[in-house]
Design a protein around this motif. Structure first.
Motif, PDB file in Angstrom:
ATOM      1  N   ALA A 153       0.895  -1.300  -0.072  1.00 15.93           N
ATOM      2  CA  ALA A 153      -0.152  -0.043  -0.128  1.00 15.93           C
ATOM      3  C   ALA A 153       0.810   1.190  -0.064  1.00 15.93           C
ATOM      4  CB  ALA A 153      -0.825   0.078   1.142  1.00 15.93           C
ATOM      5  N   THR A 154       1.864   1.139   0.825  1.00  8.72           N
ATOM      6  CA  THR A 154       2.772   2.513   0.883  1.00  8.72           C
ATOM      7  C   THR A 154       3.394   2.708  -0.531  1.00  8.72           C
ATOM      8  OG1 THR A 154       3.072   1.992   3.379  1.00  8.72           O
ATOM      9  CG2 THR A 154       4.565   3.282   1.926  1.00  8.72           C
ATOM     10  N   THR A 155       3.889   1.605  -0.983  1.00 10.99           N
ATOM     11  CA  THR A 155       4.634   1.660  -2.363  1.00 10.99           C
ATOM     12  C   THR A 155       3.864   2.121  -3.393  1.00 10.99           C
ATOM     13  OG1 THR A 155       6.073  -0.214  -1.798  1.00 10.99           O
ATOM     14  CG2 THR A 155       6.048   0.416  -4.150  1.00 10.99           C
ATOM     15  N   VAL A 156       2.623   1.667  -3.635  1.00  7.40           N
ATOM     16  CA  VAL A 156       1.579   2.221  -4.412  1.00  7.40           C
ATOM     17  C   VAL A 156       1.384   3.713  -3.969  1.00  7.40           C
ATOM     18  CG1 VAL A 156      -1.013   2.056  -5.211  1.00  7.40           C
ATOM     19  CG2 VAL A 156       0.323   0.137  -4.750  1.00  7.40           C
ATOM     20  N   GLU A 157       0.951   4.098  -2.848  1.00  6.18           N
ATOM     21  CA  GLU A 157       0.881   5.444  -2.414  1.00  6.18           C
ATOM     22  C   GLU A 157       1.956   6.229  -3.073  1.00  6.18           C
ATOM     23  OE1 GLU A 157      -0.402   7.994   1.528  1.00  6.18           O
ATOM     24  OE2 GLU A 157       1.110   6.419   1.538  1.00  6.18           O
ATOM     25  N   ARG A 158       3.173   6.045  -2.957  1.00  4.75           N
ATOM     26  CA  ARG A 158       4.112   6.650  -3.316  1.00  4.75           C
ATOM     27  C   ARG A 158       4.430   6.928  -4.986  1.00  4.75           C
ATOM     28  NH1 ARG A 158       8.945   6.131   1.231  1.00  4.75           N
ATOM     29  NH2 ARG A 158       7.466   6.696   2.905  1.00  4.75           N
ATOM     30  N   LEU A 159       3.876   5.787  -5.387  1.00  5.46           N
ATOM     31  CA  LEU A 159       4.008   5.769  -7.195  1.00  5.46           C
ATOM     32  C   LEU A 159       2.654   6.756  -7.528  1.00  5.46           C
ATOM     33  CD1 LEU A 159       4.531   2.001  -7.951  1.00  5.46           C
ATOM     34  CD2 LEU A 159       6.104   3.818  -8.524  1.00  5.46           C
ATOM     35  N   GLU A 160       1.615   6.576  -6.838  1.00  5.92           N
ATOM     36  CA  GLU A 160       0.544   7.527  -7.203  1.00  5.92           C
ATOM     37  C   GLU A 160       0.839   8.882  -7.048  1.00  5.92           C
ATOM     38  OE1 GLU A 160      -3.310   4.883  -7.009  1.00  5.92           O
ATOM     39  OE2 GLU A 160      -2.827   5.729  -5.176  1.00  5.92           O
ATOM     40  N   HIS A 161       1.553   9.257  -5.846  1.00  8.19           N
ATOM     41  CA  HIS A 161       1.537  10.693  -5.529  1.00  8.19           C
ATOM     42  C   HIS A 161       3.152  11.265  -5.663  1.00  8.19           C
ATOM     43  CE1 HIS A 161      -2.690  10.738  -4.371  1.00  8.19           C
ATOM     44  NE2 HIS A 161      -2.416   9.561  -3.683  1.00  8.19           N
ATOM     45  N   ASN A 162       3.767  11.087  -4.634  1.00  6.90           N
ATOM     46  CA  ASN A 162       5.236  11.403  -4.678  1.00  6.90           C
ATOM     47  C   ASN A 162       6.191  10.491  -3.582  1.00  6.90           C
ATOM     48  OD1 ASN A 162       5.654  13.090  -2.164  1.00  6.90           O
ATOM     49  ND2 ASN A 162       3.912  14.169  -3.305  1.00  6.90           N
ATOM     50  N   ALA A 163       7.179  10.520  -3.730  1.00  9.74           N
ATOM     51  CA  ALA A 163       8.231   9.625  -2.683  1.00  9.74           C
ATOM     52  C   ALA A 163       7.956  10.030  -1.331  1.00  9.74           C
ATOM     53  CB  ALA A 163       9.556   9.577  -3.262  1.00  9.74           C
ATOM     54  N   ASN A 164       7.544  11.376  -1.103  1.00 10.88           N
ATOM     55  CA  ASN A 164       7.682  11.824   0.489  1.00 10.88           C
ATOM     56  C   ASN A 164       6.056  11.486   1.122  1.00 10.88           C
ATOM     57  OD1 ASN A 164      10.440  12.782  -0.108  1.00 10.88           O
ATOM     58  ND2 ASN A 164       9.106  14.747  -1.029  1.00 10.88           N
ATOM     59  N   THR A 165       5.271  10.828   0.355  1.00  8.15           N
ATOM     60  CA  THR A 165       4.062  10.433   0.751  1.00  8.15           C
ATOM     61  C   THR A 165       4.064   9.428   1.700  1.00  8.15           C
ATOM     62  OG1 THR A 165       3.057  11.410  -1.129  1.00  8.15           O
ATOM     63  CG2 THR A 165       1.558  10.118   0.296  1.00  8.15           C
ATOM     64  N   SER A 166       3.666   9.773   3.082  1.00  2.00           N
ATOM     65  CA  SER A 166       3.937   8.467   3.758  1.00  2.00           C
ATOM     66  C   SER A 166       2.439   8.212   4.839  1.00  2.00           C
ATOM     67  CB  SER A 166       4.791   8.525   4.736  1.00  2.00           C
ATOM     68  OG  SER A 166       5.032   9.993   5.535  1.00  2.00           O
ATOM     69  N   LEU A 167       1.242   8.501   4.177  1.00  2.00           N
ATOM     70  CA  LEU A 167       0.193   8.565   5.234  1.00  2.00           C
ATOM     71  C   LEU A 167      -0.095   7.028   5.413  1.00  2.00           C
ATOM     72  CD1 LEU A 167      -2.292  11.051   3.274  1.00  2.00           C
ATOM     73  CD2 LEU A 167      -0.949  11.203   5.270  1.00  2.00           C
ATOM     74  N   TYR A 168      -0.108   6.366   4.340  1.00  2.00           N
ATOM     75  CA  TYR A 168      -0.161   4.695   4.724  1.00  2.00           C
ATOM     76  C   TYR A 168       0.833   4.391   5.834  1.00  2.00           C
ATOM     77  CZ  TYR A 168      -3.875   4.663   1.109  1.00  2.00           C
ATOM     78  OH  TYR A 168      -4.981   4.911   0.393  1.00  2.00           O
ATOM     79  N   ALA A 169       1.880   4.675   5.596  1.00  2.00           N
ATOM     80  CA  ALA A 169       3.144   4.250   6.349  1.00  2.00           C
ATOM     81  C   ALA A 169       2.786   4.463   7.819  1.00  2.00           C
ATOM     82  CB  ALA A 169       4.454   4.653   6.075  1.00  2.00           C
ATOM     83  N   THR A 170       2.414   5.820   8.351  1.00  2.00           N
ATOM     84  CA  THR A 170       2.091   6.231   9.513  1.00  2.00           C
ATOM     85  C   THR A 170       1.039   5.492  10.122  1.00  2.00           C
ATOM     86  OG1 THR A 170       2.935   8.460   8.901  1.00  2.00           O
ATOM     87  CG2 THR A 170       1.523   8.271  10.838  1.00  2.00           C
ATOM     88  N   GLU A 171      -0.123   5.477   9.186  1.00  2.00           N
ATOM     89  CA  GLU A 171      -1.217   4.331   9.519  1.00  2.00           C
ATOM     90  C   GLU A 171      -0.925   3.192  10.161  1.00  2.00           C
ATOM     91  OE1 GLU A 171      -5.460   2.716   8.058  1.00  2.00           O
ATOM     92  OE2 GLU A 171      -4.531   4.488   7.009  1.00  2.00           O
ATOM     93  N   CYS A 172      -0.226   2.265   9.246  1.00  2.00           N
ATOM     94  CA  CYS A 172       0.138   1.073   9.620  1.00  2.00           C
ATOM     95  C   CYS A 172       1.092   0.906  10.750  1.00  2.00           C
ATOM     96  CB  CYS A 172       1.203   0.293   8.191  1.00  2.00           C
ATOM     97  SG  CYS A 172      -0.391   0.103   6.958  1.00  2.00           S
ATOM     98  N   ARG A 173       2.015   1.909  11.006  1.00  2.00           N
ATOM     99  CA  ARG A 173       3.021   1.748  11.986  1.00  2.00           C
ATOM    100  C   ARG A 173       2.072   1.949  13.412  1.00  2.00           C
ATOM    101  NH1 ARG A 173       5.655   1.725  16.036  1.00  2.00           N
ATOM    102  NH2 ARG A 173       7.817   1.949  15.960  1.00  2.00           N
ATOM    103  N   ASP A 174       1.037   2.631  13.387  1.00  2.00           N
ATOM    104  CA  ASP A 174       0.298   3.068  14.588  1.00  2.00           C
ATOM    105  C   ASP A 174      -0.675   1.891  14.822  1.00  2.00           C
ATOM    106  OD1 ASP A 174       1.128   5.461  14.651  1.00  2.00           O
ATOM    107  OD2 ASP A 174      -0.546   6.542  14.120  1.00  2.00           O
ATOM    108  N   THR A 175      -1.185   1.139  13.783  1.00  2.00           N
ATOM    109  CA  THR A 175      -2.021  -0.239  13.896  1.00  2.00           C
ATOM    110  C   THR A 175      -1.074  -1.071  14.310  1.00  2.00           C
ATOM    111  OG1 THR A 175      -3.375   0.549  12.237  1.00  2.00           O
ATOM    112  CG2 THR A 175      -3.480  -1.745  12.767  1.00  2.00           C
ATOM    113  N   MET A 176       0.155  -1.311  14.109  1.00  2.00           N
ATOM    114  CA  MET A 176       1.120  -2.273  14.290  1.00  2.00           C
ATOM    115  C   MET A 176       1.241  -2.365  15.870  1.00  2.00           C
ATOM    116  SD  MET A 176       3.860  -2.574  11.165  1.00  2.00           S
ATOM    117  CE  MET A 176       3.439  -2.292   9.626  1.00  2.00           C
ATOM    118  N   SER A 177       1.535  -1.081  16.368  1.00  2.00           N
ATOM    119  CA  SER A 177       1.937  -0.885  17.760  1.00  2.00           C
ATOM    120  C   SER A 177       0.472  -1.087  18.713  1.00  2.00           C
ATOM    121  CB  SER A 177       2.233   0.690  18.082  1.00  2.00           C
ATOM    122  OG  SER A 177       3.439   0.959  17.435  1.00  2.00           O
ATOM    123  N   LYS A 178      -0.513  -0.935  18.064  1.00  2.00           N
ATOM    124  CA  LYS A 178      -1.674  -1.317  18.673  1.00  2.00           C
ATOM    125  C   LYS A 178      -1.975  -2.787  18.771  1.00  2.00           C
ATOM    126  CE  LYS A 178      -4.461   2.687  17.405  1.00  2.00           C
ATOM    127  NZ  LYS A 178      -5.664   3.400  16.421  1.00  2.00           N
TER     128      LYS A 178
END
Length: 263
Positions: free
Chosen positions: A179-204
């Motif tokens: 998901a994070t790879t697709v997000e960066r391909l669709e937008h730009n290499a600095n986009t990390s919304l999915y990475a942040t969301e996933c990181r938070d969920t992994m901690s939970k």
């Protein structure tokens, strides 16, 4: 001849201290407890996000799942609800399909492989429910995952819980890397919304499983002695290390110390 003395204490795992330069190439071991694996994967996911490179982590998780060889059928044997089974199977199949597209893109980043990978732009619709399920939320009409692995007396099946948690957590993280790879391909290499969301969920998920294991510990003390006797009678450990691994698999909520004495 030798004698083994086993001591166990309730699991109170602090965050594992890893060197980021070393953990980027970490090898995920099946014999590690789920909680220690979660910590390792969280560290590696952070490094992968910083470096914008998820290939190594995704490949390790894919190999790890293959070595675990745990299928959803083992989970479905515990619950007979078609809507639940169909939903969970759909989430996993979507992630597996996109994982294939991801590796095709990594191995050959052509226009065709990018186009196929971008078809996975909706993969978070499968990743999010899986993350919620692992952190204590129901999927459609299905039971909580934790409730499927304890009996009427509240005694937890540690080895079965470890296997399914490791399998589904690896599936979740693979979905996140795609998901994070697709997000960066669709937008730009600095986009990390999915990475942040996933990181938070992994901690939970890690915190939730840790709380579950604390609940599993007291009831399991009732049968600990019998379990160890059965272990020695059916499959005697060949070394202190072997005994430690077997006990940790059965009782992942305990830390064990195994002492060997000569007689």
């Amino acid at each position: 001849m030798w004698i083994l003395l086993v001591c166990c204490i309730s699991l109170t795992l602090p965050p594992l201290m890893h060197s980021k330069s070393k953990v980027s190439k970490a090898i995920l071991e099946i014999t590690d407890t789920a909680l220690s694996l979660f910590d390792t994967i969280l560290d590696v996911f952070d490094i992968s996000t910083e470096n914008d490179d998820y290939e190594d982590l995704t490949q390790q998780l894919s190999d790890f799942q293959h070595n675990l060889n745990t299928e959803l059928s083992s989970l479905f044997l515990r619950v007979d609800k078609s809507t639940f089974q169909n939903a969970l199977t759909g989430y996993v199949n979507k992630i597996d399909s996109c994982e294939t597209d991801y590796f095709n893109y990594i191995n050959n980043p052509s226009d065709a492989s990018i186009k196929n990978l971008l078809k996975c732009s909706d993969i978070m619709e499968s990743v999010r429910p899986l993350g919620k399920y692992l952190s204590g939320t129901r999927i459609v009409d299905g039971p909580l995952l934790f409730d499927l692995y304890k009996n009427n007396e509240g005694i937890c099946n540690g080895s079965a819980m470890e296997s399914i948690y490791k399998t589904l957590f690896a599936e979740y993280v693979i979905g996140c890397t795609v998901a994070t790879t697709v997000e960066r391909l669709e937008h730009n290499a600095n986009t990390s919304l999915y990475a942040t969301e996933c990181r938070d969920t992994m901690s939970k998920i890690r915190d939730y499983v840790k709380s579950l294991y604390h609940k599993c510990a007291p009831p399991s003390c009732k049968i600990f002695h019998c379990s160890v006797q059965t272990l020695f009678s059916k499959n005697p450990p060949v070394s202190p290390k072997d005994l430690h691994e077997k006990l940790s698999q059965i009782y992942p909520w305990f830390n064990f110390l195994v002492f060997q004495f000569s007689k």
